[in-house]
Design a protein around this motif. Sequence first.
Motif, short mmCIF file in Angstrom:
data_model
loop_
_atom_site.label_atom_id
_atom_site.label_comp_id
_atom_site.label_asym_id
_atom_site.label_seq_id
_atom_site.Cartn_x
_atom_site.Cartn_y
_atom_site.Cartn_z
N MET A 1 0.83 -1.20 0.00
CA MET A 1 0.00 0.00 0.00
C MET A 1 0.86 1.26 0.00
O MET A 1 1.73 1.44 0.84
N TYR B 1 -0.69 12.23 -0.24
CA TYR B 1 -1.48 13.17 0.54
C TYR B 1 -1.11 14.59 0.16
O TYR B 1 0.02 14.87 -0.27
N GLN C 1 -1.21 18.55 1.94
CA GLN C 1 -1.43 19.34 3.14
C GLN C 1 -1.38 20.82 2.76
O GLN C 1 -0.29 21.36 2.50
N LEU D 1 -3.80 16.78 6.84
CA LEU D 1 -3.50 16.01 5.63
C LEU D 1 -4.77 15.47 5.02
O LEU D 1 -5.66 14.96 5.72
N LEU E 1 2.88 14.68 0.33
CA LEU E 1 3.58 13.62 1.03
C LEU E 1 3.18 12.25 0.50
O LEU E 1 1.99 12.01 0.25
N SER F 1 3.14 8.15 1.38
CA SER F 1 3.02 7.33 2.57
C SER F 1 2.93 5.86 2.18
O SER F 1 2.36 5.52 1.13
N VAL G 1 2.35 1.75 3.99
CA VAL G 1 1.99 0.96 5.16
C VAL G 1 2.98 -0.18 5.26
O VAL G 1 3.25 -0.87 4.28
N ASN H 1 2.57 -4.61 10.21
CA ASN H 1 1.27 -4.26 10.77
C ASN H 1 0.68 -3.12 9.94
O ASN H 1 1.09 -2.93 8.80
N THR H 2 -0.22 -2.35 10.50
CA THR H 2 -0.89 -1.30 9.73
C THR H 2 -0.29 0.09 9.98
O THR H 2 -0.91 1.10 9.66
N GLU H 3 0.92 0.14 10.53
CA GLU H 3 1.53 1.43 10.80
C GLU H 3 1.90 2.13 9.50
O GLU H 3 2.47 1.52 8.59
N ALA H 4 1.59 3.43 9.43
CA ALA H 4 1.88 4.24 8.25
C ALA H 4 3.18 5.01 8.45
O ALA H 4 3.47 5.48 9.55
N PHE H 5 3.94 5.14 7.36
CA PHE H 5 5.19 5.89 7.36
C PHE H 5 5.14 6.90 6.22
O PHE H 5 4.54 6.63 5.17
N PHE H 6 5.78 8.05 6.46
CA PHE H 6 5.72 9.14 5.49
C PHE H 6 7.09 9.54 5.01
O PHE H 6 8.08 9.48 5.76
N GLN I 1 9.57 12.67 3.56
CA GLN I 1 9.84 13.96 4.20
C GLN I 1 9.01 15.09 3.62
O GLN I 1 9.04 16.20 4.13
#
Lengths: 111, 114
Positions: free
Chosen positions: B31, B35, B37, B43, B92, B94, B96, B100-105, B107
């Motif tokens: 995934m 995004y 902003q 966001l 941005l 992003s 996953v 797990n389902t943690e999202a990272f972005f 810079q």
Amino acid sequence: GIQVEQSPPDLILQEGANSTLRCNFSDSVNNLQWFHQNPWGQLINLFYIPSGTKQNGRLSATTVATERYSLLYISSSQTTDSGVYFCAAIYSGAGSYQLTFGKGTKLSVIP
Amino acid sequence: SAVISQKPSRDICQRGTSLTIQCQVDSQVTMMFWYRQQPGQSLTLIATANQGSEATYESGFVIDKFPISRPNLTFSTLTVSNMSPEDSSIYLCSVVGQVNTEAFFGQGTRLTVV
């Protein structure tokens, strides 16, 4: 859809003070994240916390999923803590994924 | 965790031109999202970048304005087309994580249209 509300919208602290930021979220949320956006716009992952309490240095977070809220604690605040804190609620399941952000809390720590 | 490299970090562009933003991930991810902003705002999801098929756009965003490519599981681009000052925002990407389902972005790309 998922609703996420953060409070307060703005917060000014004297260096060394403690603070609590709140995030309320609606049903159908199965996880939660806290982020810090620094003045350059970068989003820093703070906590990934579906429930319970986690601590990382001067920061800690608690999520009470049954009551649909999460709290971010900042202790002994420093000027480098300034920026915007976002919570984001996650729904994932049945092949779908949705990340919904609150409007953020803008924190200013003054010397 | 995932390490995301996003380029450029910032740009100032003339109205009517287009800018392509790149997002490179250090591992294969299923995934990937883009995004926007706007100044002083939170966001907003533009689209889901689907590998090997057309992106899935959110309400209010269209492919002609924000074409997205995702040729493989580690790379995606977002183009902001025919820019106007209203497009001035941070963009941005992003992902996953696979655990797990943690999202990272990434810079972020700070875009100013003049």
